[in-house]
Design a protein around this motif. Structure first.
Motif, mmCIF file in Angstrom:
data_model
loop_
_atom_site.group_PDB
_atom_site.id
_atom_site.type_symbol
_atom_site.label_atom_id
_atom_site.label_comp_id
_atom_site.label_asym_id
_atom_site.label_seq_id
_atom_site.Cartn_x
_atom_site.Cartn_y
_atom_site.Cartn_z
ATOM 1 N N UNK A 20 0.814 -1.202 0.000
ATOM 2 C CA UNK A 20 0.000 0.000 0.000
ATOM 3 C C UNK A 20 0.853 1.258 0.000
ATOM 4 N N UNK A 21 0.180 2.403 0.048
ATOM 5 C CA UNK A 21 0.910 3.667 0.083
ATOM 6 C C UNK A 21 0.841 4.265 1.484
ATOM 7 N N UNK A 22 1.603 5.328 1.757
ATOM 8 C CA UNK A 22 1.635 5.894 3.110
ATOM 9 C C UNK A 22 0.287 6.370 3.626
ATOM 10 N N UNK A 23 -0.569 6.870 2.726
ATOM 11 C CA UNK A 23 -1.875 7.349 3.175
ATOM 12 C C UNK A 23 -2.760 6.184 3.605
ATOM 13 N N UNK A 24 -2.756 5.103 2.817
ATOM 14 C CA UNK A 24 -3.511 3.919 3.218
ATOM 15 C C UNK A 24 -2.994 3.372 4.545
ATOM 16 N N UNK A 25 -1.663 3.359 4.689
ATOM 17 C CA UNK A 25 -1.075 2.875 5.935
ATOM 18 C C UNK A 25 -1.515 3.726 7.113
ATOM 19 N N UNK A 26 -1.546 5.056 6.909
ATOM 20 C CA UNK A 26 -1.954 5.951 7.990
ATOM 21 C C UNK A 26 -3.435 5.777 8.320
ATOM 22 N N UNK A 27 -4.263 5.579 7.290
ATOM 23 C CA UNK A 27 -5.688 5.378 7.536
ATOM 24 C C UNK A 27 -5.941 4.088 8.315
ATOM 25 N N UNK A 28 -5.316 3.004 7.885
ATOM 26 C CA UNK A 28 -5.513 1.731 8.573
ATOM 27 C C UNK A 28 -4.977 1.787 9.998
ATOM 28 N N UNK A 29 -3.846 2.463 10.171
ATOM 29 C CA UNK A 29 -3.283 2.599 11.509
ATOM 30 C C UNK A 29 -4.204 3.410 12.405
ATOM 31 N N UNK A 30 -4.782 4.489 11.859
ATOM 32 C CA UNK A 30 -5.684 5.331 12.644
ATOM 33 C C UNK A 30 -6.915 4.562 13.093
ATOM 34 N N UNK A 31 -7.468 3.738 12.194
ATOM 35 C CA UNK A 31 -8.640 2.938 12.547
ATOM 36 C C UNK A 31 -8.279 1.929 13.638
ATOM 37 N N UNK A 32 -7.149 1.252 13.460
ATOM 38 C CA UNK A 32 -6.727 0.261 14.452
ATOM 39 C C UNK A 32 -6.491 0.924 15.809
#
Length: 468
Positions: free
Chosen positions: A180-192
């Motif tokens: 994935x890209x950094x934005x997807x990583x940040x979104x998934x991390x934020x949800x988790x």
């Protein structure tokens, strides 16, 4: 001999142990700088050639060490000899070996190496006054900034190679996800993290129900690892139940970018008029003239070696975001752009699908990644925002006067009557009740901004005179 030394340590006071550890660390840094110099000169003279095929083989045989140690020593030798400011700082004990090795990452990159002589002294100062994690993040961002071509290739590999797997293995669940890209990583991390925070709050409430006013003296029902697992399970359950009305956590990803980089992204897409700093990309999002871009940056760093400190294009967690991702992130409904001016002050929060309360608190959180108490790694999102200069004493509620600390250190701060002051670069320092500054071994006290209003004015006048 060692047994006697150990017994002596056991019999030492806490203050004496602290002093001896600091002295030991300073001596270790001095010796490592000298070892690096010995390795550099030996390799330059090909001392190894008499009995060995390579410098690595010579070191393995001579000091009986691992290949990893020889790699570390040779990398450190190049850093301290190529960039005297780093060697001097390490030998004097102002920076750690780990910080110096991070600069070695910059030296290893052939596209970044040409600009190092111009900024080596800035890196030495930054390393002295930054924690290791902060400095490593800054090095990573600088590599991504100066090696756009390599960063883009890595980004394409991560996106094209994305994969995930959930499987039962021996009666246990195994979950993996990469890419994935950094934005997807940040979104998934934020949800988790939102689900983990919910599990933590549940544990706090359970403990309070069990022990009442004495709750803080008892451990939480679950460990951090157990809460993380339960949070992941809750995510799966919530996702499955969401069509029936169960609401997922509302999260937002903050993309922190300086004004020039934000302008470049919008200008490239033709949304605003370009300026002389525009970056041209092709249909695939690759930078057309990467060498010219690097040359412009190198020239800018020659004129102002500290310019790279003001460049920001990353998620709030510090992950660099490539030029090709900026525009999509800025237009994404779940991503909020946070634009900084040349002084690092937030000037634009961008837009989001809902209103946000507590903008001063959000601004303070976005500028910090963890609790600002020395050595604490509690994420800023789980911390509290306090005043450097207390409100009752005339302190303002703004970014400059904010102090992000976790709940435990906030209570300690008030109990011990500690306070916080910032230096000219905005870095926070804890001041003990006796007026001494909390510093790691080797770091010198920087120019701290006074907390008295009249003294603040005099301080800034003095800074302007120095600059002139």
């Amino acid at each position: 001999m060692f047994a006697e030394f150990f017994d002596d340590c056991v019999g030492s006071s806490d203050a004496n142990l602290d002093e001896r550890l600091r002295t030991n660390e300073l001596e270790l840094r001095r010796l490592m700088a000298e070892r690096a110099a010995l390795v550099a000169v030996s390799e330059d003279r090909a001392v190894f050639a008499a009995e060995h095929l390579s410098m690595a083989g010579y070191l393995r045989a001579t000091v009986n060490c691992s290949t990893a140690t020889t790699t570390r020593d040779r990398r450190l030798s190049r850093v301290v000899t190529e960039y005297p400011a780093i060697g001097e700082a390490l030998h004097a004990g102002h920076v750690t070996v780990d910080h110096a090795l991070q600069i070695g990452r910059l030296h290893q990159n052939p596209r970044v190496r040409p600009v190092l002589p111009a900024i080596a002294h800035v890196l030495a100062e930054l390393a002295e006054h930054s924690s290791y994690d902060e400095f490593a993040d800054r090095v990573t961002a600088l590599i991504a900034d100066l090696d756009q071509d390599g960063a883009f290739d890595d980004l394409k590999d991560s996106i094209e190679g994305r994969r995930a797997r959930v499987a039962e293995v021996g009666g246990e669940v195994a979950v993996t996800a990469l890419g994935g890209d950094p934005v997807q990583a940040a979104q998934m991390t934020a949800i988790f993290e939102a689900f983990v925070e919910a599990e933590y709050r549940r544990d706090v409430e359970t403990r309070k129900e069990l022990y009442g006013d004495d709750a803080d003296a008892h451990p939480l029902p679950r460990t951090a690892s157990q809460r993380a697992f339960d949070a992941l399970f809750a995510m799966f359950v919530a996702a499955y139940a969401s069509p029936d009305g169960r609401r997922l956590p509302d999260t937002v990803v903050n993309l922190v970018v300086d004004q020039d980089r934000a302008h470049d992204a919008l200008a490239t897409a033709g949304i605003i008029l370009p300026n002389e700093r525009q970056v041209e990309v092709d249909d695939d999002g690759e930078i057309v003239d990467d060498d010219q871009l690097l040359g412009d940056l190198a020239e800018a760093l020659d004129d102002d070696p500290e310019a790279f400190l003001r460049r920001r294009c990353e998620t709030a967690h510090g992950t660099p975001v490539h030029q090709s991702v900026i525009l999509r992130a800025m237009l994404n409904g779940h991503v909020r752009r946070v634009v900084l001016d040349s002084k690092g002050v937030i000037v634009d929060y961008g837009t989001k699908q809902r209103l946000f309360a507590g903008l001063a608190r959000q601004a303070a959180m976005l500028l910090r990644r963890s609790c600002e108490s020395p050595g604490c790694d509690m994420p800023a999102a789980w911390s509290q925002v306090d005043h450097n200069i207390e409100w009752a004493e005339g302190g303002r509620t703004d970014q400059d006067n904010s102090n992000v600390v976790c709940g435990s250190h906030n209570r300690i701060k008030h109990r011990q009557r500690w306070r916080t002051r910032r230096d000219v670069r905005g870095r926070a320092y804890t001041i003990r009740a006796d007026g001494t500054v909390v510093l790691p071994v080797g770091e010198r006290v920087p120019d701290l901004i006074p907390d008295d209003p009249i003294a603040i004015v005099r301080f800034h006048i003095d800074q302007l005179r120095r600059a002139a």
